[in-house]
Design an enzyme around this catalytic site. Sequence first.
Site, PDB file in Angstrom:
ATOM      1  N   HIS A 325       0.577  -1.142   0.124  1.00  0.00           N
ATOM      2  CA  HIS A 325      -0.183  -0.164   0.171  1.00  0.00           C
ATOM      3  C   HIS A 325       1.023   1.675  -0.136  1.00  0.00           C
ATOM      4  CE1 HIS A 325      -3.641   2.071   1.469  1.00  0.00           C
ATOM      5  NE2 HIS A 325      -2.816   3.317   1.672  1.00  0.00           N
ATOM      6  N   GLU A 326       1.982   1.545   0.779  1.00  0.00           N
ATOM      7  CA  GLU A 326       2.989   2.247   0.891  1.00  0.00           C
ATOM      8  C   GLU A 326       3.272   2.553  -0.051  1.00  0.00           C
ATOM      9  OE1 GLU A 326       1.820   5.223   3.327  1.00  0.00           O
ATOM     10  OE2 GLU A 326       0.748   3.474   4.213  1.00  0.00           O
ATOM     11  N   HIS A 329       2.055   4.183  -3.092  1.00  0.00           N
ATOM     12  CA  HIS A 329       1.913   5.910  -2.319  1.00  0.00           C
ATOM     13  C   HIS A 329       2.848   6.956  -3.624  1.00  0.00           C
ATOM     14  CE1 HIS A 329      -1.668   6.207  -0.876  1.00  0.00           C
ATOM     15  NE2 HIS A 329      -1.110   5.976  -0.096  1.00  0.00           N
ATOM     16  N   ASP A 338      -5.332   7.726  -1.851  1.00  0.00           N
ATOM     17  CA  ASP A 338      -6.351   7.244  -1.397  1.00  0.00           C
ATOM     18  C   ASP A 338      -8.115   7.640  -0.664  1.00  0.00           C
ATOM     19  OD1 ASP A 338      -4.242   5.314   0.548  1.00  0.00           O
ATOM     20  OD2 ASP A 338      -3.506   7.269   1.516  1.00  0.00           O
TER      21      ASP A 338
END
Length: 375
Positions: A325-326, A329, A338
């Site tokens: 997820h991170e 980014h 997000d």
Amino acid sequence: MSNTARTVWLAAGLVAATGVAFAARPAAPGTMPNPLRIGMVADSIGSRAFMGTVEFKVTNTSNQVMQFPSWTLPADTLEANLFKVTHNGKPVAYTGPQIKRAAPTEADYIVMQPGESRLVRVDLARSYDLSRTGQYQVQFRSYLQGARSQNGRMVASGNGGLVKLESAPLSLWVEGSPLRSPKGDDAGRVFAQKRPGTGGGTVVNGVSYVGCSSTQISGAGNAVNAARNYSEGAKGYLAGSNVGPRYTTWFGAYTSTRWNTAKSNFVAIDSAMDQSGGQIKINCGCSQNYYAYVYPTRPYEIFVCKAFWSAPNTGTDSKAGTLIHEMSHFNAVAGTDDHVYGQTGAKQLAASDPAAALDNADNHEYFAENSPSQN
């Protein structure tokens, strides 16, 4: 709020016109339509130049007490990329924090009484680079995931899906100045006061660690290895040509363009996760209840927080998935946002707006975790 600030709000045309968004469409049975009316105006008085602050007004037009997760609406300090900002038609990068959050608790909700209005001053220059001269356009956009009335009716669209709240674009002419360029921790000054210290850290098995105990280094190291397996598996799936429920659940209806976007994103995520010369930096100093957060313009440092340590190593909302997820980014990787959180929200987003799903970090995480397993 001062009389001067109120004058700014009421004086249409000091720098730009207000923008309003109001959803009047009926909602699905058992839910309610979006009750919010929003407006936005540049904060500029007399001859004073626009310095990056906008006034954001939100009104609960319903006769219900409403509750909204705090991160779906602006606050004095941005903790999410809630604005689309362009300079001469080109996107301006968001430099504030991107956070993977746990499910909201009651403390996370903003409560608005029937007819209540709130006025918030947002300094965009803290989180967007407004230093260049030219025409800027600013637009607020957010999915009202988790919004509800006090009696439990959820805010939803006519088909029961997510409601997207958007303002009209606000056009601004800005005379360039270094004062309007985020520098260092000015990318989120108030938030950054809580940010743990950064530095070179200790390198273990090719990963840098800052402020981590030996136990945390071991746990995070296992998560990095599992995340590498996840990214490799996701990349391998997308290298094929069979479109199955795994893809459509998290990224929506197939088109070759969207498939290639997902493929390109995971090639980049896998390449970033495979770095083994200390480029990946795990910072263990965060004490907030998030899973983790990053600054998208600062690869590849990941700040892991309380929810990370209580998560399983693999599976849904896992340590390994959080790292995927991170990593997604970072602008140097996939540049995701997000828009929504959680599997339910991610599935709704994929069904209603596949392009947004391909820009949502949780959709990438759940595709990689593949839990429960799908073909």
